[in-house]
Design an enzyme around this catalytic site. Structure first.
Site, PDB file in Angstrom:
ATOM      1  N   TYR A  54      76.218  27.093  71.443  1.00  0.00           N
ATOM      2  CA  TYR A  54      76.344  27.823  72.701  1.00  0.00           C
ATOM      3  C   TYR A  54      77.716  27.532  73.300  1.00  0.00           C
ATOM      4  CZ  TYR A  54      71.328  28.832  72.549  1.00  0.00           C
ATOM      5  OH  TYR A  54      70.074  29.274  72.190  1.00  0.00           O
ATOM      6  N   HIS A 131      67.958  26.283  64.235  1.00  0.00           N
ATOM      7  CA  HIS A 131      68.280  27.477  65.004  1.00  0.00           C
ATOM      8  C   HIS A 131      67.872  28.780  64.322  1.00  0.00           C
ATOM      9  CE1 HIS A 131      71.299  28.723  68.369  1.00  0.00           C
ATOM     10  NE2 HIS A 131      70.300  29.552  68.306  1.00  0.00           N
ATOM     11  N   SER A 211      64.969  35.055  75.472  1.00  0.00           N
ATOM     12  CA  SER A 211      65.182  36.375  76.073  1.00  0.00           C
ATOM     13  C   SER A 211      63.860  36.945  76.593  1.00  0.00           C
ATOM     14  CB  SER A 211      65.809  37.345  75.059  1.00  0.00           C
ATOM     15  OG  SER A 211      66.327  38.487  75.687  1.00  0.00           O
ATOM     16  N   PRO A 212      63.100  36.138  77.351  1.00  0.00           N
ATOM     17  CA  PRO A 212      61.767  36.576  77.781  1.00  0.00           C
ATOM     18  C   PRO A 212      61.784  37.715  78.792  1.00  0.00           C
ATOM     19  CG  PRO A 212      62.375  34.561  78.914  1.00  0.00           C
ATOM     20  CD  PRO A 212      63.438  34.807  77.887  1.00  0.00           C
ATOM     21  N   LEU A 213      62.937  37.963  79.432  1.00  0.00           N
ATOM     22  CA  LEU A 213      63.025  39.021  80.429  1.00  0.00           C
ATOM     23  C   LEU A 213      63.591  40.311  79.847  1.00  0.00           C
ATOM     24  CD1 LEU A 213      64.362  36.885  83.417  1.00  0.00           C
ATOM     25  CD2 LEU A 213      62.002  37.573  82.947  1.00  0.00           C
ATOM     26  N   GLY A 214      63.678  40.374  78.538  1.00  0.00           N
ATOM     27  CA  GLY A 214      64.236  41.553  77.889  1.00  0.00           C
ATOM     28  C   GLY A 214      63.540  42.828  78.339  1.00  0.00           C
ATOM     29  N   GLY A 215      64.310  43.768  78.881  1.00  0.00           N
ATOM     30  CA  GLY A 215      63.755  45.032  79.320  1.00  0.00           C
ATOM     31  C   GLY A 215      63.352  45.068  80.773  1.00  0.00           C
TER      32      GLY A 215
END
Length: 303
Positions: A54, A131, A211-215
């Site tokens: 990162y 990863h 990326s749990p908030l994708g969308g």
């Protein structure tokens, strides 16, 4: 009382922090990054997810790990610091041109882990994650390297990321109880890892959606005619509670299974505090049913 869940017997906050946005392209300045990390800790977040890859430029491997280490050092010692689980990862690289590479060779993973230990300033890494599977390296060899690192006391527990159910089962055979987490992409709009989530629930292994908030962001939901029908459900439920759609999304993810621990990214203190508050948001059965249906519609449309 802070809502908690378990990763291999270690209790952590039900919502963690994905620290990647603090170090990659578009990152905030260092002081804001540290302020964001402190805001997460102040909000009761005790799971910090990082990785040696990162970073933005080629010559700054470990940038994110160093940020996490500095923030924790600024907190000093004590029970609050001891409660924080640092989850880092090895097996990917960034040459500085915006691309990502994969290197699952055991020798590389060993070097990467030892470098992470130095940057984090710890004798043992609480959770070390592979990863991504390397197609050029036998999966058993990469996973076996994690077992060796655990046997040497360099890592306390192991996790895997971006894996199939078959890879999960093979890793479980190699690592046994050392395997405590799986980190795959998962959100209302991206649910390809539904089988992996179910398998984790069966095994009692933590499932960490990245990326749990994708969308869920408005820019992704709104088209020429306004929000999509699937996204509207999350906005409607948010309005009913007087909270953000993002908070509703995280609460919905938590309701999917007791092993789910979302790790939303953030680069601002406000976003961190909002995400952490999702653990205290109780959805009604009717609301969960509406959100389940919306997510299923999303998957049908995008699939």
């Amino acid at each position: 009382m802070r809502a908690e869940r378990s990763i291999g017997g270690v209790r952590v906050s039900a919502v963690g922090l994905g620290a990647m946005p603090l170090s990659v392209e578009g990152r905030p300045d260092r002081r804001q990054a540290l302020t964001t990390l402190h805001a997460a800790l102040d909000a009761g977040v005790t799971l910090l997810d990082t990785a040696d890859s990162y970073h933005w430029h080629a010559d700054e491997t470990g940038h994110n790990e160093e940020l996490v280490a500095q923030a924790l050092a600024e907190r000093g010692t004590g029970p609050d610091r001891e409660a924080v689980l640092i989850a880092t990862k090895g097996g990917r690289g960034r040459p500085g041109d915006g691309s990502w590479t994969v290197d699952g060779r055991p020798a590389h993973l060993r070097r990467a882990c030892e470098a992470s230990l130095r940057r984090l300033g710890v004798e043992t890494i609480g959770l070390y994650q592979l990863h991504k599977p390397d197609p050029q390296v036998p999966w058993a060899d990469s996973v076996g390297a994690l077992r060796e690192l655990a046997e040497e006391g360099k890592i306390r527990a192991a996790g895997i990321s971006n894996v199939s159910v078959e890879q999960l089962d093979e890793a479980r055979l190699i690592l046994g109880d050392l395997l405590v987490s799986v980190q795959n992409q998962y959100s209302p709009a991206v649910r390809d890892s539904e089988p992996q989530l179910r398998r984790c629930a069966e095994l009692g292994i933590a499932f960490l959606p990245w990326s749990p908030l994708g969308g869920i962001s408005r820019s992704s939901l709104d088209g020429p005619s306004g929000p999509t029908s699937s996204g509207t459900a999350f906005h409607e439920v948010a309005a009913e509670h007087g909270v953000s759609p993002q908070r509703v999304c995280l609460a919905w993810l938590l309701s999917r299974a007791p092993v789910v621990i979302p790790i939303p990214g953030a680069s601002r203190p406000h976003s961190v505090r909002d995400s952490a508050s999702a653990a205290g948001l109780v959805l009604t059965e009717a609301q969960r049913t509406r959100l389940d249906a919306a997510a299923e519609t999303w998957r049908t449309v995008t699939g």
